[in-house]
Motif scaffolding. Sequence first.
Motif, PDB file in Angstrom:
ATOM      1  N   ASP A  73       0.829  -1.206   0.000  1.00 39.06           N
ATOM      2  CA  ASP A  73       0.000   0.000   0.000  1.00 39.06           C
ATOM      3  C   ASP A  73       0.866   1.260   0.000  1.00 39.06           C
ATOM      4  N   PRO A  74       0.443   2.309  -0.695  1.00 38.71           N
ATOM      5  CA  PRO A  74       1.193   3.574  -0.681  1.00 38.71           C
ATOM      6  C   PRO A  74       1.377   4.147   0.724  1.00 38.71           C
ATOM      7  N   ILE A  75       0.425   3.868   1.607  1.00 38.34           N
ATOM      8  CA  ILE A  75       0.620   4.228   3.022  1.00 38.34           C
ATOM      9  C   ILE A  75       1.329   3.034   3.655  1.00 38.34           C
ATOM     10  N   GLY A  88      -7.507  -8.371   1.078  1.00 40.40           N
ATOM     11  CA  GLY A  88      -7.495  -8.391  -0.378  1.00 40.40           C
ATOM     12  C   GLY A  88      -7.920  -7.090  -1.018  1.00 40.40           C
ATOM     13  N   VAL A  89      -7.955  -5.993  -0.234  1.00 43.79           N
ATOM     14  CA  VAL A  89      -8.314  -4.687  -0.786  1.00 43.79           C
ATOM     15  C   VAL A  89      -7.383  -3.607  -0.234  1.00 43.79           C
ATOM     16  N   TRP A  90      -7.303  -2.486  -0.975  1.00 43.91           N
ATOM     17  CA  TRP A  90      -6.477  -1.357  -0.566  1.00 43.91           C
ATOM     18  C   TRP A  90      -7.167  -0.529   0.509  1.00 43.91           C
ATOM     19  N   GLU A 244      11.574   2.532  -1.780  1.00 40.03           N
ATOM     20  CA  GLU A 244      12.260   1.864  -0.675  1.00 40.03           C
ATOM     21  C   GLU A 244      11.279   1.332   0.368  1.00 40.03           C
ATOM     22  N   HIS A 245      10.088   1.958   0.444  1.00 38.61           N
ATOM     23  CA  HIS A 245       9.096   1.567   1.440  1.00 38.61           C
ATOM     24  C   HIS A 245       8.002   0.679   0.873  1.00 38.61           C
ATOM     25  N   THR A 246       7.670   0.868  -0.395  1.00 40.99           N
ATOM     26  CA  THR A 246       6.513   0.165  -0.967  1.00 40.99           C
ATOM     27  C   THR A 246       6.876  -1.090  -1.760  1.00 40.99           C
TER      28      THR A 246
END
Length: 296
Positions: A73-75, A88-90, A244-246
Amino acid sequence: MMKKQATQLGYQATRSVIMLMILSFTVTLATAQNKVLIIGIDGCKPDCLLEARTPNLDQLWKNGAYSFNAQTDPISSSGICWTGMLTGVWHEKHKVISNEYKNPNLSAYPHFFHRIKEQNPTMKTYSVVNWSPIHNILQEGDADIANYLLRDKKVSRRAVDLLKDSDPDVLFVQLDEVDGAGHKHDYTTESQQYLKAIEKADLLVGKIVQAIKERPTFHTEDWLILVSTDHGGSNFGHGKDIPEHTTIFYIANGNNVKKGLLNQQVNVVDIAVTALKHLGIQVNPEWDLDGKSVGI
């Protein structure tokens, strides 16, 4: 002449034995009970995993399907990413946007254990974690066993005991100490302490996988082993929408896995859907899942 006939008979007998062995193996696979083990190694960066000495994880990905360029996830914080993996969802759908798990949208997007129980209540669903907030998205009845243990060794020991002494259909295991090493020593190939933490996690993974192979019913079971992480990290932290995080890794190992590098995009939300498919749980389009089955 007699010698030639004896040789031919011996050949035919050997061929018959081989054919029976192949038939027996095929029948076993066709009637095997499908089971899933998911191991999540918190904060384990793909490049550092490849740098560390990890013979057990190497055995899994080299003989399975894999990606070292999967996306979370972007977060890229633990609560959000573990929830994405297990629903199974964002985050736009499951509504977990912090590690506080405020108001998760579980009625519409529950833990994948919930979907299993809806279709097959007799299936045994177990979850053993080091980081307890992961269980905040479990609803009553979702998990037959939900254990929180504060050390990775205790988590792995509990997982091994469950595999030896009970009969899970799906077992989720979360190891947390790699992430702790990243926060303390940084998420980098230059950090020997971080690499050592990954190597320790690899030893625990090996023990859990070995426990599966030692099950007396192993020959009648078809285990899918999925290994991944929730996020990466840099500069002693994570949570940003940067590579680097995602960027995470994905490993799938089992009889039904298409071996080799996965060329398609793989995401953290694919893990729950892949597990559901292997378990024979029909994914309803109304569930509106973001993930897809990958590698099987």
